[in-house]
Design a protein around this motif. Structure first.
Motif, PDB file in Angstrom:
ATOM      1  N   VAL A  17      83.337  54.684  26.073  1.00 16.17           N
ATOM      2  CA  VAL A  17      81.941  54.332  25.789  1.00 16.17           C
ATOM      3  C   VAL A  17      81.622  54.686  24.341  1.00 16.17           C
ATOM      4  O   VAL A  17      82.025  55.745  23.839  1.00 16.17           O
ATOM      5  N   PHE A  18      80.923  53.777  23.673  1.00 11.49           N
ATOM      6  CA  PHE A  18      80.464  54.020  22.297  1.00 11.49           C
ATOM      7  C   PHE A  18      78.994  54.398  22.339  1.00 11.49           C
ATOM      8  O   PHE A  18      78.177  53.723  22.972  1.00 11.49           O
ATOM      9  N   ILE A  19      78.658  55.488  21.644  1.00 12.54           N
ATOM     10  CA  ILE A  19      77.265  55.948  21.591  1.00 12.54           C
ATOM     11  C   ILE A  19      76.850  56.079  20.131  1.00 12.54           C
ATOM     12  O   ILE A  19      77.461  56.856  19.384  1.00 12.54           O
ATOM     13  N   PRO A  20      75.874  55.323  19.685  1.00 10.01           N
ATOM     14  CA  PRO A  20      75.408  55.429  18.296  1.00 10.01           C
ATOM     15  C   PRO A  20      75.021  56.867  17.951  1.00 10.01           C
ATOM     16  O   PRO A  20      74.508  57.607  18.802  1.00 10.01           O
ATOM     17  N   TYR A  21      75.247  57.235  16.714  1.00  5.62           N
ATOM     18  CA  TYR A  21      75.047  58.616  16.267  1.00  5.62           C
ATOM     19  C   TYR A  21      73.638  59.126  16.525  1.00  5.62           C
ATOM     20  O   TYR A  21      73.432  60.272  16.915  1.00  5.62           O
ATOM     21  N   ASN A  34      81.600  65.416  33.990  1.00  6.81           N
ATOM     22  CA  ASN A  34      82.911  65.986  34.285  1.00  6.81           C
ATOM     23  C   ASN A  34      84.012  65.082  33.727  1.00  6.81           C
ATOM     24  O   ASN A  34      83.963  63.865  33.887  1.00  6.81           O
ATOM     25  N   SER A  35      84.982  65.663  33.042  1.00  6.37           N
ATOM     26  CA  SER A  35      86.140  64.965  32.453  1.00  6.37           C
ATOM     27  C   SER A  35      85.811  64.222  31.167  1.00  6.37           C
ATOM     28  O   SER A  35      86.640  63.450  30.678  1.00  6.37           O
ATOM     29  N   SER A  36      84.615  64.412  30.584  1.00  3.56           N
ATOM     30  CA  SER A  36      84.284  63.718  29.328  1.00  3.56           C
ATOM     31  C   SER A  36      85.187  64.201  28.201  1.00  3.56           C
ATOM     32  O   SER A  36      85.589  65.370  28.153  1.00  3.56           O
ATOM     33  N   PHE A  37      85.515  63.296  27.292  1.00  2.44           N
ATOM     34  CA  PHE A  37      86.431  63.619  26.196  1.00  2.44           C
ATOM     35  C   PHE A  37      86.066  62.770  24.983  1.00  2.44           C
ATOM     36  O   PHE A  37      85.744  61.590  25.106  1.00  2.44           O
ATOM     37  N   TRP A  38      86.118  63.397  23.790  1.00  6.30           N
ATOM     38  CA  TRP A  38      85.790  62.716  22.541  1.00  6.30           C
ATOM     39  C   TRP A  38      87.067  62.287  21.832  1.00  6.30           C
ATOM     40  O   TRP A  38      87.990  63.082  21.656  1.00  6.30           O
ATOM     41  N   HIS A  39      87.134  61.002  21.421  1.00  2.36           N
ATOM     42  CA  HIS A  39      88.288  60.452  20.709  1.00  2.36           C
ATOM     43  C   HIS A  39      87.887  60.288  19.236  1.00  2.36           C
ATOM     44  O   HIS A  39      87.240  59.288  18.882  1.00  2.36           O
ATOM     45  N   HIS A  41      89.416  59.523  16.451  1.00  4.21           N
ATOM     46  CA  HIS A  41      89.913  58.393  15.659  1.00  4.21           C
ATOM     47  C   HIS A  41      89.252  57.077  16.068  1.00  4.21           C
ATOM     48  O   HIS A  41      89.042  56.192  15.249  1.00  4.21           O
ATOM     49  N   GLN A  42      88.917  56.953  17.357  1.00  6.85           N
ATOM     50  CA  GLN A  42      88.281  55.732  17.840  1.00  6.85           C
ATOM     51  C   GLN A  42      86.757  55.819  17.798  1.00  6.85           C
ATOM     52  O   GLN A  42      86.084  54.813  17.969  1.00  6.85           O
ATOM     53  N   LYS A  43      86.236  57.045  17.596  1.00  2.00           N
ATOM     54  CA  LYS A  43      84.789  57.280  17.601  1.00  2.00           C
ATOM     55  C   LYS A  43      84.183  56.876  18.945  1.00  2.00           C
ATOM     56  O   LYS A  43      83.101  56.278  19.022  1.00  2.00           O
ATOM     57  N   LEU A  44      84.895  57.207  20.018  1.00  2.00           N
ATOM     58  CA  LEU A  44      84.458  56.854  21.368  1.00  2.00           C
ATOM     59  C   LEU A  44      84.521  58.074  22.277  1.00  2.00           C
ATOM     60  O   LEU A  44      85.334  58.980  22.074  1.00  2.00           O
ATOM     61  N   TRP A  45      83.659  58.086  23.298  1.00  3.18           N
ATOM     62  CA  TRP A  45      83.759  59.048  24.386  1.00  3.18           C
ATOM     63  C   TRP A  45      84.468  58.365  25.557  1.00  3.18           C
ATOM     64  O   TRP A  45      84.494  57.129  25.641  1.00  3.18           O
TER      65      TRP A  45
END
Length: 368
Positions: A17-21, A34-39, A41-45
Motif C-alpha cells: 500500500v502507498f500512503i502519501p507523506y 499486525n505484520s506491517s512492514f515498511w519498504h 526502497h519502494q516507499k511502500l507499506w
C-alpha cells in the motif's frame, strides 16, 4: 495525492500500500496493523496477504483510495528447441562441466540460454551480433518486465556460450548490463538473532541456526560441512569449495563447540556434520523451514531469510570492532569493498554515537 492499495497477485505473501507523506494519521493506522512492514526502497507499506487485512486496509484508507493491480512478471513463453539449439545447449553444458561449474550453476545457465535459443535458434549463432543480443534483452525488459537479476543471469549464460563454447572475442558478447543497485543488506538486531537461534526445541535445528550465525555461513556451506571440518581445539571451521571454489577458515564459537558436541552425542552423524533423516546431506529446503518457523514463533522481521543471519553476523562483528581484513577472510569475500557494505548496516542511534549537538550543549541549560 491519494492512498493506493495494490491488489496482490495470486500466491503473493504480502499486500502493498502507498500512503502519501502528508496523511500522517492514516500511515500510523497502517503502522499499527499486525505484520506491517515498511519498504524504504519502494516507499511502500505492506501487511500479510489475508482477506481480513485487505478489508482492513480498505477501511483505513477510506472511500477515496485507489485499488490498482500489482505489477507482475510476464512469463516468457517456452519454445520447443530444434536440433541446432539442442546441440548448442549441449556445447554450453560440456564447456561448463570442463570448467568445473557446480551442477546448480549449470542448470541455471542452461535454463537462461534456452530462452536465448528460443529467439535465435533459426539463425547461425556465430553470426548473432552484439546489437542483436542487446535488442533481445531490451525486448525482455519491455515486454516481460524481467528483473535486474534475471537480466544478469541471461547475459551470463550468453557470455558463457560465446566465451567458453565458441571461444569468440569478447566484443561479441560484452553487452550492456543493468546499473548496479547498492542495496544495504537486511540485518536483524542482536535481540532478534538471539530469539531466533534459541527458538527451536530440537537440538539439531538449534545447532544449524547457531552454526550459520556464529560462523557467518551461507546455506550451501552449512550443508557441505563435514565432521572433519570442525576444528574445535584450534577454534575454527574449515569451509571447503565455497562460492568461487575457494577454501577458507572462519571462527568457531566456544559456545557452539559445546552445542555441537551435545548434538553429535545425540545424533551421531557419519560423515556430514548435519545429515537428513535417511542419511546424506541436509536439504536447503529443510533449513529454510526451520528458520521460517523460528521467525514466526518469535515474531521477528518477516522479511528475514536464512542469509540474513550471515548479514547479521558480519554487522555484529563490525560492531564488536573485529578487524575488517579478518572479517573479509571469514566471509570469503574477494574484495574488501564487498565487506565494507556492512559498515552501512551498523545500527545508528544516540546510544552508539554521540551527536556533535550533544557535545556542544553538554553544559548548557535547555531553553524553552
Amino acid at each position: 495525492m491519494q492512498p493506493v492499495i495494490y491488489q496482490p497477485l495470486k500466491g503473493a505473501k504480502r499486500i502493498k500500500v502507498f500512503i502519501p507523506y502528508e496523511l500522517f494519521a492514516l500511515r500510523e493506522a497502517v503502522k499499527q496493523m499486525n505484520s506491517s512492514f515498511w519498504h524504504p526502497h519502494q516507499k511502500l507499506w505492506s501487511v500479510v496477504n489475508t482477506k481480513q487485512n485487505f478489508e482492513s486496509l480498505k477501511s483505513i484508507c477510506g472511500k477515496h483510495c485507489k485499488i490498482e493491480k500489482d505489477i507482475a512478471f510476464t512469463p516468457i513463453p517456452s519454445v520447443p528447441l530444434n536440433d541446432n539449439a539442442i546441440n548448442a545447449l549441449h556445447d554450453l553444458e560440456k564447456a561448463l562441466v570442463l570448467k568445473q561449474y557446480s551442477s546448480s550453476s549449470i542448470r541455471i545457465y542452461k535454463k537462461m540460454f534456452s530462452v536465448f535459443l528460443g529467439k535465435f535458434m533459426q539463425r547461425n549463432l556465430r553470426e548473432i551480433s552484439k546489437e542483436d543480443i542487446e535488442g533481445f534483452i531490451y525486448e525482455l525488459i519491455k515486454k516481460s518486465k524481467i528483473s535486474e537479476s534475471y537480466q544478469n543471469q541471461i547475459i551470463n549464460a550468453i557470455k558463457a556460450y560465446y566465451e567458453h563454447a565458441l571461444h569468440m572475442p569478447r566484443e561479441y558478447y560484452d553487452v550492456q548490463r543493468p546499473k548496479k543497485t547498492r542495496n544495504i543488506p537486511n540485518v536483524l538486531s542482536k535481540d532478534e538473532v538471539l530469539k531466533i537461534i534459541q527458538a527451536p526445541k530440537n537440538i539439531k535445528h538449534r545447532a544449524i541456526l547457531q552454526t550459520i550465525y556464529g560462523s557467518g555461513l551461507r546455506v550451501s556451506e552449512l550443508i557441505n560441512l563435514r565432521i572433519a571440518d570442525v576444528h574445535s581445539s584450534e577454534g575454527y571451521l574449515f569451509i571447503k569449495d565455497s562460492k568461487g571454489k575457494k577454501d577458507r577458515k572462519t571462527i568457531l564459537s566456544e559456545h557452539l563447540v559445546l552445542l555441537l558436541r551435545a548434538y553429535y552425542k545425540q545424533y551421531k552423524p557419519a560423515y556430514w556434520l548435519f545429515e537428513g533423516q535417511t542419511g546424506g546431506q541436509y536439504s536447503a529446503t529443510s533449513i529454510r523451514a526451520i528458520f521460517r518457523k523460528a521467525v514466526k514463533e518469535t515474531n521477528s522481521n518477516p522479511w528475514a531469510t536464512v542469509h540474513t543471519l550471515r548479514h547479521s553476523f558480519a554487522t555484529h562483528c563490525i560492531e564488536n570492532n573485529i578487524n575488517m581484513r579478518h572479517l573479509q577472510n571469514m566471509l570469503g569475500h574477494n574484495s574488501p569493498k564487498t565487506t565494507e557494505i556492512y559498515t552501512k548496516t551498523i545500527e545508528i542511534n544516540n546510544k552508539t554515537i554521540t551527536s556533535p549537538l550533544d557535545s556542544l550543549l553538554k553544559n548548557t541549560t535547555l531553553q524553552t
